[in-house]
Design a protein around this motif. Structure first.
Motif: not given
Length: 525
Positions: A441, A474, A478-479, A522-525
């Motif tokens: 990360r 990245s 997410e997707r 689709s977001w990670k944050v």
């Protein structure tokens, strides 16, 4: 039918050994003594090739000899020793099966100049030959064991195993004692000009630069490789450089590690960090055979109907033809079957790659320009990376110590039983995996920190290579799901869009008839 001759030299250490010539002389003399005519067309040889079971080299001369036996052209083979022909029992059994198949009345293995004779078509001759090969195989095993022990001893002393010199090092000038013995065999010294390149590569990889870009720069600067001779750098050359802990001052042998007798070029912490970056499978998803990636969303995009994931199930169409104009266009499409004919997707989603990538790029840049992502570029990230890398090295040492304690002698108070060892190993490996995830990360965050002063993320995005953009993407995505639908009735982007010119500069085939609502991020944050 004729008589064949065979010579073989196991190892030629860079010089033309007289062994093949000596064998040939002995065989020809043996022919003359027995009144036989030497047929040059039936003479076979293999130079610098072992016949033992530990060798993986092909023996072209021996294979040609077998072909001659199969057609029933010869009834005898002359060699200086049986071991020149066979060191594996299966080799003898193969020849025996061949001569049985051709229904030879007699097939003799003869040795020159000693004159030992083994007729494989008689029970006694075959078993005598078998005994000779078994003994040779036993001796070959003993030699192999001695070689392995010698290699392990050299490794424990931190000495180099030999071979072509590794990049960054050269052999230390030999030092002789009063009796003429070499006292510093297997020692290396740093080649400072190459060490500087290794340190440069370390920094550039940790800053998120793509290997293709680094490779092109090295070749443009005409930086020589270890072999020189005008050889060019390749991404695989750089990856291989960081596969060995040699450059961190570690000598490896059969999974064991020892302090090397030579100086380290980079720290073990930096080696672990680079290995982590280069070992990330996401770096190579979608890379073409030539090693150059051409799709931004490979491994991230997925089918909105069947859910087939983008790493293995979304098919890419580089070079597909479109309409009568035969214009090449890139596409993302759900793949119906895999290479084995098994169904893995629905095949109902097909999208032009350019508008999808342009839309996602704009969404990512807008996301980074929002306030909630400021923490991604934490000022203390480099210090934490250093601490985590040191922790990973310490965890490796703890794991090695646990392995040693597991095999202590019975009765030793420090000996670990199997249950305790399994528990401790699991705890250490879980801790190491947690550290690796945090390091990954932070390594990605370093990519953002590497943007030149005075340049915005948007400007850096459009100037950067695809590998750099994938790392930045990245961090937050997410997707990307592609939903079914028609291309759309309106053009996108339009001149009213704030970044219209930037998008068309990156994707000159736009604007497109495109419905952006059919692309879901689709977001990670």
């Amino acid at each position: 039918m004729g008589r064949a001759a065979y010579e073989r030299l196991s190892q030629d250490r860079g010089k033309r050994s007289p062994s093949i010539a000596n064998q040939r002389f002995d065989i020809e003399e043996y022919y003359q003594r027995n009144g036989w005519e030497f047929d040059e067309s039936l003479n076979f040889s293999d130079d610098d090739i072992s016949a033992s079971k530990y060798s993986t080299k092909e023996r072209p001369g021996y294979n040609a000899l077998l072909a001659t036996i199969r057609v029933g052209q010869i009834e005898a083979v002359v060699a200086t020793e049986v071991t020149r022909l066979f060191r594996r029992v299966e080799d003898l059994l193969e020849v025996h099966a061949i001569v049985l198949d051709v229904q030879a009345r007699s097939f003799v293995i003869e040795t020159a100049p000693g004159g030992a004779r083994y007729d494989l078509m008689t029970n006694e001759g075959f078993h005598n030959a078998l005994d000779a090969v078994v003994e040779a195989s036993r001796e070959s095993g003993k030699i192999s064991d001695r070689v392995r022990r010698a290699k392990r001893a050299r490794a424990r002393e931190g000495r180099w195993h030999g071979g072509n010199r590794p990049y960054g090092y050269e052999r230390e000038k030999l030092i002789l004692d009063a009796e003429g013995n070499i006292t510093n065999r297997g020692r290396l010294v740093v080649v400072e000009s190459e060490a500087t390149i290794i340190r440069e590569l370390t920094a550039r990889i940790l800053n998120g630069e793509a290997l293709t870009k680094i490779t092109a720069d090295l070749n443009e600067r005409k930086v020589p490789t270890a072999t020189g001779n005008g050889r060019l750098w390749h991404p695989a050359t750089i990856r291989n450089l960081f596969r060995s802990k040699r450059i961190a001052g570690i000598r490896e042998d059969q999974g064991a590690e020892y302090p090397a007798s030579w100086q380290a070029i980079i720290t073990m912490e930096d080696f672990e960090r680079v290995s982590l970056v280069l070992g990330d499978a996401a770096r190579y998803v979608g890379a073409a055979k030539k090693g150059v990636r051409s799709y931004l969303l490979t491994g991230i995009v997925e089918c909105g109907i069947c859910g087939a994931d983008g790493q293995t199930h979304v098919k890419l169409y580089p070079g597909a033809m479109w309409g009568k104009q035969r214009i090449k266009q890139r596409k993302y499409a759900c793949k119906t079957l895999d290479h084995y004919g098994r169904q893995i997707g629905c095949g109902k989603i097909v999208r032009l790659a350019d508008p999808v990538e342009a839309l996602v790029s704009e969404a990512v840049l807008a996301r980074f320009e929002s306030e909630d992502l400021a923490a991604l570029v934490a000022p203390d990230a480099p210090a934490e990376l250093h601490e985590l890398a040191a922790q990973l090295v310490e965890d490796r040492r703890r794991l090695e110590q646990a392995n040693q304690d597991r095999y202590r002698r019975a009765g030793d108070p420090l000996r670990l039983d199997l249950r305790d060892f399994a528990r401790i190993r699991a705890e250490i490996e879980d801790a190491m995996e947690s550290v690796r995830r945090r390091m990954a990360r932070l390594e990605q965050g370093q990519t953002l920190a590497s943007i030149p002063i005075g340049r915005t993320l948007r400007a850096a995005w459009y100037a950067a290579d695809l590998g750099w953009r994938r790392i930045v993407l990245s961090l937050v995505v997410e997707r990307v799901k592609l939903l079914p639908g028609h291309p759309g009735s309106r053009l996108w982007p339009t001149e009213d869009d704030e970044h219209y010119e930037d998008i068309l500069k990156q994707y000159p085939d736009g604007p497109w008839r495109f419905d952006g609502s059919r692309v879901v991020i689709s977001w990670k944050v």
